[in-house]
Design a protein around this motif. Structure first.
Motif, short mmCIF file in Angstrom:
data_model
loop_
_atom_site.label_atom_id
_atom_site.label_comp_id
_atom_site.label_asym_id
_atom_site.label_seq_id
_atom_site.Cartn_x
_atom_site.Cartn_y
_atom_site.Cartn_z
N ASN A 44 86.31 52.69 84.53
CA ASN A 44 87.68 52.71 84.00
C ASN A 44 88.30 54.10 84.18
O ASN A 44 89.44 54.21 84.64
CB ASN A 44 87.69 52.32 82.52
N GLU A 48 89.41 42.63 70.98
CA GLU A 48 90.52 43.19 71.78
C GLU A 48 90.02 43.53 73.18
O GLU A 48 88.90 44.02 73.37
CB GLU A 48 91.09 44.43 71.09
N PHE A 49 90.90 43.29 74.16
CA PHE A 49 90.53 43.53 75.55
C PHE A 49 90.46 45.02 75.86
O PHE A 49 91.35 45.79 75.50
CB PHE A 49 91.54 42.88 76.50
N THR A 50 89.39 45.42 76.52
CA THR A 50 89.26 46.77 77.08
C THR A 50 88.53 46.65 78.40
O THR A 50 87.92 45.62 78.70
CB THR A 50 88.44 47.71 76.16
N GLN A 51 88.57 47.70 79.17
CA GLN A 51 87.76 47.76 80.38
C GLN A 51 86.31 47.94 79.94
O GLN A 51 86.02 48.76 79.08
CB GLN A 51 88.21 48.92 81.27
N VAL A 52 85.40 47.21 80.52
CA VAL A 52 84.01 47.19 80.05
C VAL A 52 83.26 48.47 80.42
O VAL A 52 82.58 49.06 79.60
CB VAL A 52 83.27 45.96 80.63
N ASN A 80 95.85 52.06 78.15
CA ASN A 80 94.88 52.61 79.09
C ASN A 80 95.53 53.22 80.34
O ASN A 80 95.08 54.26 80.82
CB ASN A 80 93.91 51.49 79.50
N GLY A 87 98.03 46.59 76.94
CA GLY A 87 96.91 46.69 76.02
C GLY A 87 97.00 47.93 75.13
O GLY A 87 98.04 48.20 74.52
N GLU A 91 103.29 44.47 75.96
CA GLU A 91 102.05 43.87 75.49
C GLU A 91 102.40 42.80 74.47
O GLU A 91 103.30 43.00 73.65
CB GLU A 91 101.15 44.94 74.86
N SER A 98 100.27 41.52 72.13
CA SER A 98 99.54 41.68 70.87
C SER A 98 100.14 42.82 70.05
O SER A 98 100.10 43.98 70.46
CB SER A 98 98.06 41.98 71.15
#
Length: 182
Positions: free
Chosen positions: A59, A50-54, A87, A84, A103, A105
């Motif tokens: 962030n 799943e996409f998140t800020q790295v 966030n 997402g 979103e 997903s």
């Protein structure tokens, strides 16, 4: 690779095929993945794909900047495309704005909704605790004022010193021995 993960306190996952083949290499049963936006009392759990800020620090700074720039109020309606885990929309909503996050997903939508529900629950509990504490303070203050008023009334209305001392000792006992002054 495992030694590197141990040294740097990282979780390592392997994927031999499609998304269903992801498994933990180190630790074998890895902890839940997640990150926190402590300023907003939010915690987001996510899965390896799943996409998140790295960068969590960057962030958090980015979210703070966006919320400060928007300065959302209850009068605002805000749309976040590809929201997402929530966030941005959840912190923006803390200011009372009506925020809609879109979103694709279903899994991310469910997680964003769950964290939003948890955020609302925590806010309600916090308000309830504050209300209870304020009511308790008010009750204590009211009792103290009533006892002080009763002590003053007794002092003014009783003529005999003996009766006055008896009643004052009773009032002092009611107040927990705090030495009520009229």
């Amino acid at each position: 690779m495992i030694e590197f993960a141990k040294t740097h306190e990282l979780s390592v996952f392997l994927q031999s095929g499609g998304p269903e083949t992801i498994e933990g290499l180190w630790p074998f049963d890895p902890p839940r993945l997640g990150y926190e936006l402590s300023k907003f009392d939010l915690y987001f759990e996510f899965e390896p794909l799943e996409f998140t800020q790295v960068n969590q620090e960057t962030n958090a700074h980015l979210v703070d900047c966006v919320v400060d720039w928007l300065a959302p109020t209850a009068k605002d309606r805000i749309l976040d495309l590809f929201c997402g885990l929530g966030n941005f929309p959840l912190p923006i909503g803390c200011g009372g704005a009506n925020v809609v996050g879109l979103e694709g997903s279903d899994n991310l939508v469910a997680k964003a909704r769950a964290e939003g529900d948890a955020m609302i629950k925590r806010a309600r509990e916090s308000i309830e605790r504050e209300k209870d504490a304020a009511l308790e303070d008010l009750r204590k203050e009211s009792v103290e004022l009533a006892l002080a008023a009763a002590a003053k009334l007794v002092q003014e209305s009783l003529d005999e010193e003996k009766d006055r001392e008896l009643v004052m000792s009773f009032i002092d006992e009611l107040s927990g021995g705090g030495g009520v002054q009229a």
